[in-house]
Design an enzyme around this catalytic site. Structure first.
Site, PDB file in Angstrom:
ATOM      1  N   LYS A  28       0.807  -1.214   0.000  1.00  0.00           N
ATOM      2  CA  LYS A  28       0.000   0.000   0.000  1.00  0.00           C
ATOM      3  C   LYS A  28       0.848   1.275   0.000  1.00  0.00           C
ATOM      4  O   LYS A  28       0.530   2.229  -0.710  1.00  0.00           O
ATOM      5  CB  LYS A  28      -0.981   0.006   1.175  1.00  0.00           C
ATOM      6  CG  LYS A  28      -0.399  -0.121   2.569  1.00  0.00           C
ATOM      7  CD  LYS A  28      -1.514  -0.149   3.610  1.00  0.00           C
ATOM      8  CE  LYS A  28      -0.973  -0.278   5.018  1.00  0.00           C
ATOM      9  NZ  LYS A  28      -0.303  -1.569   5.242  1.00  0.00           N
ATOM     10  N   THR A  29       1.938   1.295   0.779  1.00  0.00           N
ATOM     11  CA  THR A  29       2.777   2.499   0.814  1.00  0.00           C
ATOM     12  C   THR A  29       3.485   2.684  -0.523  1.00  0.00           C
ATOM     13  O   THR A  29       3.631   3.820  -1.016  1.00  0.00           O
ATOM     14  CB  THR A  29       3.796   2.403   1.960  1.00  0.00           C
ATOM     15  OG1 THR A  29       3.104   2.241   3.198  1.00  0.00           O
ATOM     16  CG2 THR A  29       4.638   3.668   2.035  1.00  0.00           C
ATOM     17  N   ASP A 209      -1.094   8.289   4.019  1.00  0.00           N
ATOM     18  CA  ASP A 209      -0.772   6.884   4.269  1.00  0.00           C
ATOM     19  C   ASP A 209      -1.367   6.456   5.620  1.00  0.00           C
ATOM     20  O   ASP A 209      -1.595   7.296   6.499  1.00  0.00           O
ATOM     21  CB  ASP A 209       0.753   6.711   4.287  1.00  0.00           C
ATOM     22  CG  ASP A 209       1.189   5.266   4.143  1.00  0.00           C
ATOM     23  OD1 ASP A 209       0.328   4.407   3.843  1.00  0.00           O
ATOM     24  OD2 ASP A 209       2.381   4.982   4.344  1.00  0.00           O
ATOM     25  N   GLU A 210      -1.606   5.169   5.787  1.00  0.00           N
ATOM     26  CA  GLU A 210      -2.116   4.599   7.053  1.00  0.00           C
ATOM     27  C   GLU A 210      -3.354   5.348   7.551  1.00  0.00           C
ATOM     28  O   GLU A 210      -3.474   5.722   8.722  1.00  0.00           O
ATOM     29  CB  GLU A 210      -1.018   4.620   8.127  1.00  0.00           C
ATOM     30  CG  GLU A 210       0.260   3.895   7.750  1.00  0.00           C
ATOM     31  CD  GLU A 210       0.129   2.371   7.721  1.00  0.00           C
ATOM     32  OE1 GLU A 210      -0.998   1.868   7.925  1.00  0.00           O
ATOM     33  OE2 GLU A 210       1.145   1.698   7.489  1.00  0.00           O
ATOM     34  N   GLN A 240      -5.953  -3.550  10.168  1.00  0.00           N
ATOM     35  CA  GLN A 240      -4.771  -3.292  10.983  1.00  0.00           C
ATOM     36  C   GLN A 240      -4.946  -2.028  11.835  1.00  0.00           C
ATOM     37  O   GLN A 240      -3.964  -1.401  12.238  1.00  0.00           O
ATOM     38  CB  GLN A 240      -3.535  -3.146  10.097  1.00  0.00           C
ATOM     39  CG  GLN A 240      -3.153  -4.425   9.370  1.00  0.00           C
ATOM     40  CD  GLN A 240      -1.827  -4.308   8.644  1.00  0.00           C
ATOM     41  OE1 GLN A 240      -0.756  -4.189   9.261  1.00  0.00           O
ATOM     42  NE2 GLN A 240      -1.874  -4.343   7.325  1.00  0.00           N
ATOM     43  N   ARG A 539       3.048 -10.494  10.182  1.00  0.00           N
ATOM     44  CA  ARG A 539       4.449 -10.026  10.151  1.00  0.00           C
ATOM     45  C   ARG A 539       5.358 -11.133   9.606  1.00  0.00           C
ATOM     46  O   ARG A 539       6.495 -10.856   9.204  1.00  0.00           O
ATOM     47  CB  ARG A 539       4.938  -9.658  11.554  1.00  0.00           C
ATOM     48  CG  ARG A 539       4.200  -8.545  12.293  1.00  0.00           C
ATOM     49  CD  ARG A 539       4.007  -7.309  11.463  1.00  0.00           C
ATOM     50  NE  ARG A 539       2.720  -7.334  10.786  1.00  0.00           N
ATOM     51  CZ  ARG A 539       2.413  -6.582   9.748  1.00  0.00           C
ATOM     52  NH1 ARG A 539       3.316  -5.770   9.238  1.00  0.00           N
ATOM     53  NH2 ARG A 539       1.215  -6.647   9.182  1.00  0.00           N
TER      54      ARG A 539
END
Length: 580
Positions: A28-29, A209-210, A240, A539
């Site tokens: 995504k980033t 972002d995020e 998340q 992770r």
């Protein structure tokens, strides 16, 4: 650009709002970064683009990629703004300082500065040390008003008085606290249409972002800044969203289409990070959440190993098994993740015993934590009244009446009381848990650390044997201090977000720990705990091992059984069976 079809669709979106909902490990980033590059290469002036991140590290990485790949972006004035919410707001407040009652050379108070200022305000009211009005609690009140953009009139009379005096003192010192940077910018935009229009006209595109992690003040800042052109592009993963304690509200993410009816929605479901079995296991868990945008999670990576689920009798046994597994698998890029900081005690002890170098990521090793040293000092002095360093810590950290009693009575108490009785005497005499609550914003975490020390002490019959073991563990700790950048990282799940490792070991997946017992009374809190589990699982790239040492977490029963390899600590072989 070597992008997937979904990533390309997001990157090349034209005008209007864009929401990119992205699964874990879906890039995504990278997608957001490529969109900035695409906009610049399409003719948008870099100076008319704002890209907002949550960390300076993410901003630096994004800036490096953009400057290397965007033809018209060069070092100097012709660059987009790439930085954090706070950095962006601070740059506006420098230009508009007088409009918010400051000079352009204002200073920014960090949390410690703010806490000291709150304490001075309380002292001026002759309430310093008050049990009813502790500085950390009042600091949370101040922060809540600012991050949630609440009306000061909603406060009680005394809290309002403290808030106003605190604000006056910040102004007198030409200072802002950290929360002010966004709150004061939003308030300025709300009351001054001319200033708002100035910055709306200054930027053509806003990218975030995020997005799932923003709080209410950040949300309002973005909404105001993008209100005229609506060229707002955000990426995030509601699955998340794990920072409610910082003010993040998952509903902000889920309501994006309501706020921006013309929004284009792009889903990124392909995971490039993890093996197939890990992706399917994590998807099986997170599917049980009600508050989410449903998305398919998949990967073209090989299935790989099954998810290992291992049950132990005690935290110590669990930690030993983890250390043995790390040794057997070969120390490489590994992480041990846990829900609370207090869990690191047993893990550190086991890794030290197996001489495995490790690093506490973003935290302090257990026996170096202030609250642990505060409790150990009286115990050491009780055992050895000649211990000048322990006496010095007692005299430095406790008020006069308490330290005088401890210094005079501990040598005798050390001979008369058993270990647990002595610890109880120290806690009661110092009123230590109350002290933590009054002094620290993270008092609950510190209290858990002390309780873990007490739990460890129950394994010993005498004070001297307990202190001997602690000293030996600390000596082993010092050996590990040379292990910076060690291949094994220990960290809380919250700190692991955004990171990835070849091998991941999740410790303490017990009911009451993960999910934490504090979440039992709220469906939304339980769903956030499930998102924590999902973050921890995703992770892992190659191998995922999950451990429990009591009643197994409900989340373990949500993993599809065909993906689990289950073993109890006393089993001689691992069998492909589900939890029974």
């Amino acid at each position: 650009m070597d992008l997937s079809d979904s990533q390309t669709e997001a990157v090349t979106h034209g005008q209007g709002p864009l929401l990119v909902t992205a699964g874990a490990g879906s890039g995504k980033t990278r997608t957001l970064t490529q969109r900035v590059i695409y906009l610049i290469n399409s003719g948008i002036s870099p100076r008319r683009i704002v890209a907002i991140t949550f960390t300076n590290k993410a901003a630096d990485e994004m800036r490096t990629r953009i400057l290397a790949n965007a033809k018209k972006a060069r070092v100097g004035t012709n660059t987009p703004f790439i930085g954090t919410f706070h950095a962006f707001s601070a740059s506006i407040l420098r230009r508009e300082a007088q409009a918010v009652g400051r000079q352009p050379n204002y200073v920014i108070f960090d949390d410690d500065d703010s806490l000291r200022l709150i304490k001075k305000v309380l002292k001026s009211f002759d309430l310093q040390g008050s049990k009813q009005y502790s500085a950390p609690n009042l600091m949370r009140v101040v922060s809540d008003i600012k991050t949630e953009l609440k009306d000061v009139d909603t406060l009680g009379e005394f809290e309002k008085k403290v808030f106003e005096e605190y604000e006056d003192r910040l102004s007198q010192q030409n200072a802002f606290d950290f929360d002010d940077l966004i709150e004061k910018t939003v308030r300025l935009f709300q009351r001054s249409p001319a200033v708002l229009m100035k910055y709306q006209n200054k930027f053509d595109h806003v990218l975030v972002d995020e997005y799932q992690d923003i709080n209410h003040a950040q949300y309002q800042l973005i909404k105001l800044l993008s209100g005229s052109h609506q060229n707002l592009s955000v990426v995030g993963d509601d699955q998340q969203s794990i920072y409610a304690f910082r003010g993040a509200n998952i509903r902000t993410f889920l309501n994006f289409e309501r706020d921006w009816p013309r929004a284009k929605i792009v889903h990124l479901g392909e995971n490039y990070r993890s093996s197939g079995n890990i992706v399917k296991a994590a998807a099986g868990v997170i599917a049980n959440n009600r508050l989410q945008i449903k998305k398919d999670l998949w990967t073209e990576n090989p299935d790989g190993s099954l998810v290992a689920v291992i049950g132990a009798k005690t935290p110590g046994e669990e930690a030993d098994i983890i250390a043995e597994k790390i040794s057997g698998r070969g120390v490489k890029d590994s992480a041990v993740l846990y829900r609370t900081n207090a869990q690191s005690r047993a893990l550190e002890q086991a890794l030290n015993f197996h001489t495995i170098p490790y690093e506490i990521y973003g935290g302090v090793k257990f026996y170096e934590r202030k609250e642990i040293k505060d409790i150990l000092a009286p115990l050491r002095y009780a055992s050895n009244p000649l211990d000048g360093l322990s006496r010095e810590r007692i005299e430095k950290n406790f008020r006069k009446a308490v330290r005088e009693e401890l210094v005079s009575r501990l040598p005798k108490m050390g001979k008369q009381l058993g270990l647990m009785e002595l610890i109880g005497y120290v806690l009661k005499t110092t009123d230590y848990f109350e002290y933590l609550a009054k002094q620290y914003d993270n008092a609950e975490d510190r209290t858990e650390n002390v309780r873990e020390l007490i739990n460890f002490a129950t394994e010993f019959k005498t004070l001297d044997r307990f202190l001997e073991r602690v000293s030996l563990l600390q000596a082993s700790d010092r050996i590990n201090k040379s292990a910076q950048n060690a291949p094994v990282k220990l960290m809380t799940i919250h700190l692991a977000k955004g990171l990835e490792f070849d091998d991941v070991y999740i410790a303490g997946a017990n009911e009451g720990v993960l999910p934490h017992h504090r979440s039992y009374f709220s469906d939304e809190d339980l769903e956030e705990e499930r998102r924590l589990m999902y973050v921890a699982m995703t992770r892992a790239k190659d191998n995922l091992s999950i451990f429990f040492n009591g009643p197994a977490s409900r989340f373990l029963y949500e993993i599809p059984p065909e993906l689990i390899q289950f073993k109890r600590a006393d089993d001689t072989t691992e069998e492909d069976i589900y939890l029974d």
